[in-house]
Design an enzyme around this catalytic site. Structure first.
Site, PDB file in Angstrom:
ATOM      1  N   ASP A 462      26.375 106.119   3.189  1.00  0.00           N
ATOM      2  CA  ASP A 462      26.452 105.877   4.631  1.00  0.00           C
ATOM      3  C   ASP A 462      27.924 105.775   5.038  1.00  0.00           C
ATOM      4  O   ASP A 462      28.811 105.604   4.203  1.00  0.00           O
ATOM      5  CB  ASP A 462      25.714 104.579   4.957  1.00  0.00           C
ATOM      6  CG  ASP A 462      25.368 104.447   6.435  1.00  0.00           C
ATOM      7  OD1 ASP A 462      25.405 105.461   7.152  1.00  0.00           O
ATOM      8  OD2 ASP A 462      25.045 103.325   6.867  1.00  0.00           O
ATOM      9  N   GLU A 465      31.644 109.696   7.321  1.00  0.00           N
ATOM     10  CA  GLU A 465      32.146 110.794   8.170  1.00  0.00           C
ATOM     11  C   GLU A 465      33.654 111.036   8.016  1.00  0.00           C
ATOM     12  O   GLU A 465      34.056 112.151   8.308  1.00  0.00           O
ATOM     13  CB  GLU A 465      31.810 110.507   9.646  1.00  0.00           C
ATOM     14  CG  GLU A 465      30.358 110.628  10.003  1.00  0.00           C
ATOM     15  CD  GLU A 465      29.506 109.499   9.438  1.00  0.00           C
ATOM     16  OE1 GLU A 465      28.323 109.730   9.138  1.00  0.00           O
ATOM     17  OE2 GLU A 465      30.036 108.388   9.267  1.00  0.00           O
ATOM     18  N   ASP A 628      20.753 107.278  12.665  1.00  0.00           N
ATOM     19  CA  ASP A 628      20.248 106.136  13.432  1.00  0.00           C
ATOM     20  C   ASP A 628      19.540 106.608  14.694  1.00  0.00           C
ATOM     21  O   ASP A 628      20.100 106.590  15.797  1.00  0.00           O
ATOM     22  CB  ASP A 628      21.395 105.189  13.779  1.00  0.00           C
ATOM     23  CG  ASP A 628      22.031 104.575  12.544  1.00  0.00           C
ATOM     24  OD1 ASP A 628      21.420 104.669  11.466  1.00  0.00           O
ATOM     25  OD2 ASP A 628      23.129 104.008  12.648  1.00  0.00           O
TER      26      ASP A 628
END
Length: 946
Positions: A462, A465, A628
């Site tokens: 997670d 990016e 999400d």
């Protein structure tokens, strides 16, 4: 920090308690500082596409002329000379090198780069694979290519044509090429009424219709519609129904990009790098998908257990809470393959740790041992950033992942050589630099040490990016405050529910509304309109202003700053590369490093990784979840085109947070979503801290719907595993869009409320509240469809929108005639299921024929030494199973069902021996076949005649 209130939900006699987990059990939360909010506010940018006064590069640029053209064995080379400098968004390069290469019969490469590569980033092959030349250069004849390159010299422009028809697939003619140090732009023509797909990742329908602007910049944000999100896939597919052909265009670049889709044009921009275009000729959709995915990296073969059901939530904050969930699944007999942890398990949200009070190692290991003894699995979340310990706190300072990494020099730096320190969940953090020499060795050690304490079965990556909660190196000089809290409230404390909740749950809605009104205050939060100044906002030598480039993309953050919820573009890697040039591939190179680390732990065991950020080639290392999302019907719908887009991008193992991550779900939405999600390759339920529990046992209706769908899914595990293998060796996705399956029917181009699983199964979900029916199209002239549950042949008109009964708890599922599906009696886990007898479901087409395949192996080896391949062919009232391979399957064949038999057969033969049968509504049922297959269902070839 204010703790979120506890949420108590009574479910089937159980009381679930969801707490907001403290940042650490070992520190007093009230003493913890917070990252100052002003550090999270970027410098406000006005995106060029929203700026009416922005210069239109097409209207100003003069372009290039082509000189010194030379033919080569594979194509041509030449020099592009700037006609007149305009320096619109940076400085124009005066000379460019052009190289055109026919790499195979179906692939053409056009490469344009500055003659002087000083300060120009050229994407290394070690980071993103380059498509290879095929064939011998001495014997290769590019006149045999499906593609033709043509060009104009004086006002340089080029076209790529399909050689067989002379159809123009791509043309920059009439539009000037812009090539500056911080802005590259070219335009191509498109046919009116085009069907353009790809250009992920975003929450959007399948087609990129005129007016769509795609921002390709990896972004930590909760699934906005049409905005840039976690992944970047710079490829588009152009399906042309007038010629019944499809081709693809891939720009191999990690640069920040923007794509504008017009009515008859496509404009592609990048803020750095070079032009490295690849054209794939197809001509069928599946051909071109296979051509593209084969070059970027074929998808990983997932372990068999990955196809089971996965349960997660943010809020399982103790070992006991995990134990309770696992026990509840067993109590209510809902199959559970894998239990997951969000950041709750960590000590202060630090990577490679477990909280010593809430997840003590001995108790945690005992739980995992019990789980493994039951053939179940555990997957923890793992964030991209490494905590910087407070040197003034002896307890806090004892954090090996930072100290070893710092000593090994494996973290990203500021331009001045100091550590780049951002902020993520644990506080101020540093970020691994996967271009540094020692990072993989460091990574291997950290994962191995962690695994020896906590034997996980896979990794969920997670925040890669890569994300940071502040703008710039905000932790520089501030990490002495660690641990600090993020600059926002953690979790969810609202009372919103899905569309239709007020009608389907009227009394509950009334009490919720009244409670919300009673607690509502007039307090407002002030917002700053001032801009923050990044102290490191300096001009990169030779590259210009990379933190705030002259062309502003529409980055989907409130201020559009590239460093908002990201590390700054000028964060610097060990070799001098700046994030500005490779931000989009951070996730790819991190996940590749994790993949290698897991192979160090188990050298021939398939790593299981579910990642958030992705790029071209990520599928070689990981599956992906949709991020999400929100608990509402529109998000359930968007999960379908998102999955189809990921398939086009080479990531077939995909799923979303069933029932929704953000916000509260309800029984109806969760029932519908759990059934829809059961047909996605990756099947997981997950939601946010503070929202109501949404495990399938919370509502009886959801429990029953889930059991029904898991039973179907687990019975289809051999079929899904065969599709996984097909995707692994060909690149063809598991979930398939109508326009790929029926490429000659333009009316099906935008259908994304239905999908196929493989070629055989058609899923038609309910995507709105308060209804007991849905609509669907059943494509294909003379195609035959059977109801999966009743086995009855359906009377549908090809292409007509049919109304289907779909009461709550039922999802319409149909089998397309012409397919043979291998099945297996479902068990509680995939391991149990693999021990059960097999079956075959034969769905005959209008001509009475069908075919199918089965692939099996040990389910976990990277290098498969023994595998089983079975080809099934049915024709003229006879089914033949041809068996290849050495992998031994001991389970017998128990039953065969043949659909579409017009009249009851007088007798049925299994290997020329008569077997009993039943006949009902056009279906022949064969049972008790174990006596014929005692050595295993596929120990040898067999035939069935009727």
């Amino acid at each position: 920090m204010k703790l979120l209130s506890k949420v108590f939900v009574t479910a089937l006699g159980l009381t679930s308690i969801v707490n907001a987990a403290p940042t650490s059990s070992s520190s007093a939360e009230e003493a913890q500082k917070t990252v100052p909010v002003e550090l999270s506010i970027g410098v406000k940018q006005l995106p060029n596409i929203h700026n009416d006064s922005a210069v239109d590069a097409n209207a100003v640029a003069k372009g290039y002329s082509l000189v010194n053209v030379s033919l080569t064995a594979r194509g041509l080379t030449g020099i592009l000379k700037l006609k007149e400098a305009t320096n619109i968004y940076g400085y124009d390069f005066e000379y460019l090198n052009l190289s055109v290469e026919y790499q195979s019969d179906t692939r053409l490469n056009v490469h344009i780069e500055p003659t002087d590569l000083t300060d120009v980033f050229v994407l290394p092959e070690e980071l993103v694979v380059k498509p290879k030349l095929e064939g011998d250069a001495k014997t290769f004849n590019f006149e045999n290519s499906d593609l033709v390159f043509e060009y104009d010299e004086e006002d340089f422009g080029f076209e790529v044509l399909r050689s067989s028809t002379r159809e123009v697939l791509f043309s920059t003619k009439g539009n000037p090429l812009v090539f500056s140090n911080q802005f590259i732009q070219f335009n191509t023509t498109l046919p009116k009424g085009h069907s353009i797909t790809g250009l992920g990742e975003s929450i959007h329908g399948s087609l990129n219709e005129p007016g769509v602007v795609k921002t390709l910049y990896a972004n930590d944000i909760a699934d906005p519609i049409d905005g840039n999100i976690y992944g970047v896939h710079p490829v588009y597919y152009d399906q042309r129904y007038n010629t019944n052909t499809t081709h693809a265009v891939y720009w191999r670049t990690s640069a920040i990009q923007e794509v504008v889709v017009g009515e008859t044009s496509l404009t592609w921009r990048a803020l750095s790098g070079v032009i490295d275009l690849y054209f794939f000729s197809g001509p069928d959709p599946k051909d071109v998908i296979q051509q593209y995915v084969s070059e970027i990296g074929l998808p990983a073969m997932q372990p068999y257990w990955a196809l089971g059901y996965h349960q997660c939530r943010w809020g399982y904050d103790t070992v006991e809470s995990l134990e309770t969930v696992v026990e509840n699944f067993k109590k209510f007999d809902i199959p559970l393959e894998t239990i997951w942890s969000d950041i709750d398990y960590m000590d202060g949200y630090k990577d490679f740790t477990n909280d010593p009070y809430r997840f003590p190692t001995d108790k945690f290991r005992k739980f995992l041992d019990d789980l493994h003894n039951n053939s179940q699995h555990y997957v923890p979340i793992f964030d991209a950033a490494i905590y910087v310990p407070n040197p003034n706190n002896a307890t806090d300072n004892d954090y090996e992942p930072f100290h070893l990494g710092n000593e090994s020099d494996v973290f990203l730096k500021n331009p001045d050589g100091s550590l780049y320190i951002g902020a993520v969940w644990p506080g101020y953090t540093v970020f691994p630099d996967f271009l540094a020499n020692n990072t993989q060795e460091y990574w291997n050690k950290m994962f191995k040490d962690w695994y020896e304490r906590i034997p996980f079965d896979g990794i969920w990556t997670d925040m890669n990016e890569v994300s940071s909660f502040c703008v710039g190196s905000c932790g520089t000089g501030r990490y002495f405050d660690n641990p600090v809290h993020p600059p926002f409230e953690v979790g969810y404390s609202g009372s919103d529910y899905p569309l239709g909740f007020d009608k389907s749950n009227a009394s509950e809605w009334k009490s919720i509304s009244e409670a919300a009104a009673a607690t509502k205050t007039t307090t407002t939060t002030s917002s700053s309109t001032s801009t923050s100044i990044d102290g490191k906002n300096t001009l990169a030598p030779g590259k210009g202003n990379i933190n705030y480039p002259p062309y502003a993309i529409n980055n989907n953050q409130g201020d559009h700053d590239l460093a908002t919820h990201a590390i700054s573009p000028n964060a610097t890697h060990a070799d001098g590369t700046v994030e500005y040039d490779i931000h989009n591939i951070y996730g790819l190179i991190q996940e590749r490093a994790i993949y290698e680390a897991l192979l160090e732990i188990h050298p021939n065991k398939r790593p299981f990784i579910i990642g958030r950020s992705s790029f071209a080639g990520s599928g070689k290392y990981m599956g992906h979840w949709g991020g999400d999302n929100y608990a509402d019907y529109y998000m359930m719908y968007f999960s379908i085109p998102q999955a189809l887009s990921m398939g086009l991008s080479g990531i077939p193992f995909f799923g979303v947070d069933a029932c929704g991550f953000n916000g509260n779900t309800d029984m109806e939405l969760c029932s519908r979503w759990m059934q829809l999600a059961s047909f996605f390759p990756f099947y997981r339920n997950h939601n946010v801290l503070g929202a109501i529990p949404q495990e399938p046992y919370v509502w009886e209706g959801v429990m029953n719907a889930t059991k029904t769908s898991i039973n179907v899914r687990y019975s289809l595990l051999p079929y899904y595993y065969t599709l996984l293998h097909e995707s692994h060796v060909t690149g063809i996705p598991i979930m398939r869009a109508f326009n790929w399956q029926f490429p000659y029917s333009k009316e099906l181009a935008g259908v994304d409320t239905q999908f196929f699983v493989g070629d055989a199964l058609l899923v038609t979900p309910v995507l709105e509240p308060g209804v007991n029916h849905t609509k669907g199209v059943f494509p294909g002239e003379n195609a035959v469809y059977y109801d999966f549950y009743t086995h009855k042949k359906q009377k549908f008109t090809a292409g007509k929108n049919e109304t289907l009964a779909a009461p709550l708890g039922h999802i319409p599922l149909h089998i397309k005639g012409g397919n043979i599906i291998p099945t297996q009696e479902p068990g509680y886990t995939t391991t149990e299921s693999r021990k059960n007898p097999f079956g075959l479901l034969v769905a005959l087409d209008a001509e009475g024929t069908a075919s199918g395949k089965l692939y099996l192996d040990d389910g976990e080896s990277v290098d498969v030494e023994e595998a089983l391949y079975v080809d099934f062919v049915a024709s003229k009232n006879k089914l033949v199973a041809s068996v290849f391979g050495e992998y031994e399957v001991r389970q017998p064949l128990a039953n065969v069902t043949i659909l579409g038999v017009d009249s009851e057969p007088k007798k049925v033969l299994f290997n020329n021996e008569t077997v009993s049968h039943n006949y009902e509504n056009g279906a022949v049922y064969l049972t008790d076949l174990e006596k014929f297959t005692k050595e295993g269902a596929f120990a040898e070839e067999f035939s069935i005649q009727w």
